[in-house]
Design a protein around this motif. Structure first.
Motif, PDB file in Angstrom:
ATOM      1  N   UNK A   1      -8.862  -2.601   5.063  1.00 21.50           N
ATOM      2  CA  UNK A   1      -7.833  -3.094   5.319  1.00 21.50           C
ATOM      3  C   UNK A   1      -6.847  -3.426   4.069  1.00 21.50           C
ATOM      4  N   UNK A   2      -6.751  -3.224   3.693  1.00 22.37           N
ATOM      5  CA  UNK A   2      -6.050  -4.005   2.080  1.00 22.37           C
ATOM      6  C   UNK A   2      -4.877  -3.593   1.675  1.00 22.37           C
ATOM      7  N   UNK A   3      -3.841  -3.737   1.142  1.00 20.36           N
ATOM      8  CA  UNK A   3      -2.576  -3.157   0.552  1.00 20.36           C
ATOM      9  C   UNK A   3      -1.914  -3.756   0.127  1.00 20.36           C
ATOM     10  N   UNK A   4      -1.600  -3.542  -1.302  1.00 20.40           N
ATOM     11  CA  UNK A   4      -0.970  -3.737  -2.548  1.00 20.40           C
ATOM     12  C   UNK A   4       0.236  -2.974  -2.453  1.00 20.40           C
ATOM     13  N   UNK A   5       1.547  -3.171  -2.764  1.00 21.32           N
ATOM     14  CA  UNK A   5       2.654  -2.995  -3.144  1.00 21.32           C
ATOM     15  C   UNK A   5       3.171  -3.302  -4.048  1.00 21.32           C
TER      16      UNK A   5
END
Length: 112
Positions: free
Chosen positions: A50-54
């Motif tokens: 469920x992780x997201x890095x921008x």
């Protein structure tokens, strides 16, 4: 492990949490939430399903199950899990991509 009195166990950002800004840590780190910013770790980073890095990441090694968009530099291993979606630029020591992953990044491998 301990270093100068600090406990270097893994830290975690849980699902449902969004951070805007930069994270710098000496420790291993697990991200199941969202980060809009840069991430620097002297240890291993895990971006959970469920992780997201921008943003940009600099680390020793990294496992990605979630979403990453930006520039990634890992001196060791990048493990791209089957559910991962990666876009941007990747500079790593070693690369493993599981079948099913979406890997839409330029990749440069550098031996240490």
């Amino acid at each position: 492990a301990t270093n100068s009195g600090f406990n270097l166990t893994a830290y975690r950002i849980v699902d449902g949490t969004t951070i805007t800004g930069d994270i710098t840590t000496l420790a291993d780190f697990r991200l199941d939430g969202k980060l809009k910013g840069n991430f620097t770790s002297e240890g291993k980073i895990v971006i959970g399903p469920t992780g997201e890095v921008i943003g940009d990441i600099i680390c020793k090694s990294i496992d990605i199950e979630g979403v990453f968009s930006g520039k990634l530099q890992a001196e060791g291993m990048l493990n791209v899990k089957s559910k991962a979606h990666i876009t941007g630029e990747v500079i790593v020591g070693k690369l493993a991509v599981e079948p099913g992953a979406r890997f839409e990044a330029s990749c440069e491998m550098r031996s240490s």
